[in-house]
Design a protein around this motif. Structure first.
Motif, mmCIF file in Angstrom:
data_model
loop_
_atom_site.group_PDB
_atom_site.id
_atom_site.type_symbol
_atom_site.label_atom_id
_atom_site.label_comp_id
_atom_site.label_asym_id
_atom_site.label_seq_id
_atom_site.Cartn_x
_atom_site.Cartn_y
_atom_site.Cartn_z
ATOM 1 N N LEU A 1 -34.896 38.012 -18.285
ATOM 2 C CA LEU A 1 -34.200 36.739 -18.422
ATOM 3 C C LEU A 1 -32.817 37.005 -19.006
ATOM 4 O O LEU A 1 -32.696 37.649 -20.060
ATOM 5 C CB LEU A 1 -34.970 35.795 -19.353
ATOM 6 C CG LEU A 1 -36.394 35.423 -18.933
ATOM 7 C CD1 LEU A 1 -37.053 34.577 -20.007
ATOM 8 C CD2 LEU A 1 -36.392 34.687 -17.599
ATOM 9 N N PRO A 2 -31.756 36.546 -18.347
ATOM 10 C CA PRO A 2 -30.407 36.783 -18.855
ATOM 11 C C PRO A 2 -30.213 36.180 -20.244
ATOM 12 O O PRO A 2 -30.555 35.012 -20.475
ATOM 13 C CB PRO A 2 -29.509 36.093 -17.828
ATOM 14 C CG PRO A 2 -30.341 35.972 -16.598
ATOM 15 C CD PRO A 2 -31.756 35.796 -17.074
ATOM 16 N N GLY A 3 -29.649 36.951 -21.150
ATOM 17 C CA GLY A 3 -29.470 36.486 -22.515
ATOM 18 C C GLY A 3 -28.441 35.396 -22.679
ATOM 19 O O GLY A 3 -28.357 34.778 -23.750
ATOM 20 N N ASN A 4 -27.677 35.136 -21.637
ATOM 21 C CA ASN A 4 -26.654 34.088 -21.706
ATOM 22 C C ASN A 4 -27.034 32.852 -20.896
ATOM 23 O O ASN A 4 -26.173 32.018 -20.602
ATOM 24 C CB ASN A 4 -25.304 34.629 -21.219
ATOM 25 C CG ASN A 4 -25.363 35.175 -19.795
ATOM 26 O OD1 ASN A 4 -26.444 35.285 -19.202
ATOM 27 N ND2 ASN A 4 -24.216 35.518 -19.246
ATOM 28 N N ASN A 5 -28.298 32.733 -20.545
ATOM 29 C CA ASN A 5 -28.765 31.591 -19.747
ATOM 30 C C ASN A 5 -29.780 30.791 -20.561
ATOM 31 O O ASN A 5 -30.975 31.102 -20.557
ATOM 32 C CB ASN A 5 -29.393 32.070 -18.437
ATOM 33 C CG ASN A 5 -29.720 30.941 -17.485
ATOM 34 O OD1 ASN A 5 -30.176 29.882 -17.902
ATOM 35 N ND2 ASN A 5 -29.491 31.159 -16.200
ATOM 36 N N PRO A 6 -29.343 29.748 -21.266
ATOM 37 C CA PRO A 6 -30.258 29.019 -22.157
ATOM 38 C C PRO A 6 -31.427 28.381 -21.434
ATOM 39 O O PRO A 6 -32.538 28.331 -21.968
ATOM 40 C CB PRO A 6 -29.356 27.972 -22.815
ATOM 41 C CG PRO A 6 -28.153 27.854 -21.945
ATOM 42 C CD PRO A 6 -27.967 29.205 -21.329
ATOM 43 N N ASN A 7 -31.223 27.882 -20.223
ATOM 44 C CA ASN A 7 -32.323 27.230 -19.503
ATOM 45 C C ASN A 7 -33.456 28.200 -19.200
ATOM 46 O O ASN A 7 -34.637 27.862 -19.341
ATOM 47 C CB ASN A 7 -31.809 26.608 -18.207
ATOM 48 C CG ASN A 7 -30.949 25.383 -18.449
ATOM 49 O OD1 ASN A 7 -31.099 24.708 -19.463
ATOM 50 N ND2 ASN A 7 -30.040 25.097 -17.530
ATOM 51 N N MET A 8 -33.107 29.403 -18.793
ATOM 52 C CA MET A 8 -34.139 30.385 -18.497
ATOM 53 C C MET A 8 -34.816 30.873 -19.770
ATOM 54 O O MET A 8 -36.032 31.078 -19.807
ATOM 55 C CB MET A 8 -33.550 31.558 -17.717
ATOM 56 C CG MET A 8 -33.120 31.205 -16.309
ATOM 57 S SD MET A 8 -32.886 32.641 -15.239
ATOM 58 C CE MET A 8 -34.590 33.164 -14.980
#
Length: 293
Positions: free
Chosen positions: A8-15
């Motif tokens: 999960l990308p660390g800069n993607n709050p939704n994910m």
């Protein structure tokens, strides 16, 4: 148990905040490749706060920090260690010295936080030719190592070859990592299958990884999680057979026999070991034996 690990990308709050409902046994919060240099600080804060405030309800949290040849990795450890991730994924691991450098700093931070030494495990990400050749030295460098992880995308770039779905170009790396990990007594995880729309391909690739001895497989897409979980779970037939093996062994001991056959095949120590592992996994997954075999 880590049949599946989902990046999960660390800069993607939704994910990040939905990571606990995507079905994976573990999620990997990525502070490295998924995050551009100008977003590193913001991603680190986002991952830290997600770990601090979110309940992942049995889904293990792993964090891929930045590699030790960058100015970011110590800041990553400082931010996330207070919230004790299950593992730290160490990218670009090429030598045992890389592991020891990370281990030393994690130990320092654990002491500062009042955590027991070894609270947080390490999983080196092997994604260079040097790392593959040093796999056993890396896996056995410190007791903090819990697993090895193969990263095929960067590896094939380092090998100057094309990454293919069939994976012939990483056959050696796969078998070398499995051998090194098992010799060192740690787990080993396979590289993601990157075509998110190829449902047949992920099944073939995951089945190959299992047949080689991998403990589980990573994914970059939630779409692949169900297939990976299924492939790396024992089938009902495998569970039934495992229980039959243990019952046969118990009967042999009761009768004072040194050997016993089941379904026309002698039951030896390797078969018993596989049966024990199958039953342990089945019980961990809540899978029981069928009433009628």
């Amino acid at each position: 148990m880590r049949r599946s690990m989902l990046f999960l990308p660390g800069n993607n709050p939704n994910m990040l905040i939905n990571g606990n409902c995507l079905g994976a046994d573990a999620v990997i919060f990525d502070l490295e490749d998924a995050v551009s240099p100008d977003e590193k600080d913001a991603a680190r804060i986002l991952v830290r706060n997600t770990m601090r405030y979110m309940d992942f309800r049995g889904c293990e949290i792993i964090v891929r920090i930045n590699s030790i040849d960058t100015p970011y990795w110590k800041k990553d450890i400082d931010a996330i260690l207070p919230y004790t991730p299950g593992l730290i994924l160490l990218p670009k691991t090429g030598t045992a010295a890389d592991v020891l450098a990370a281990d030393a700093y994690i130990t320092e931070v654990e002491e500062r936080l009042g955590l027991a030494n070894g609270t947080v495990g390490l999983m080196p990400l092997i994604e260079t030719a040097l790392g593959v050749e040093n796999a056993f030295a890396i896996a056995s460098a410190t007791k903090r190592i819990k697993a090895l992880f193969l990263g095929a995308e960067d590896l094939t770039a380092d090998l100057q070859c094309k990454r293919t779905k069939e994976g012939r170009e990483i056959e050696y790396a796969r078998t070398r990592l499995v051998m090194a990990a098992r010799a060192a007594g740690v787990e080993v995880y396979d590289t993601p299958f990157t075509d998110v729309n190829d449902d047949e391909g992920i099944e073939i690739d995951a089945s190959l990884a299992k047949s080689l001895g991998f403990s589980g497989k990573a994914s970059i897409s939630p779409r692949h999680v169900e297939v990976i979980n299924r492939v790396f779970s024992p089938t009902p037939a495998e569970i039934d057979y495992a229980y039959e093996v243990m019952e046969a062994i118990a009967l042999a001991k009761k009768q004072g026999k040194g050997a016993i056959a089941l379904r026309g095949k002698m039951i030896d120590a390797p078969i018993v070991m596989r049966a024990e592992r199958t039953i342990a996994m089945a019980e961990a997954l809540g899978l029981g034996r069928r009433e009628e075999v």
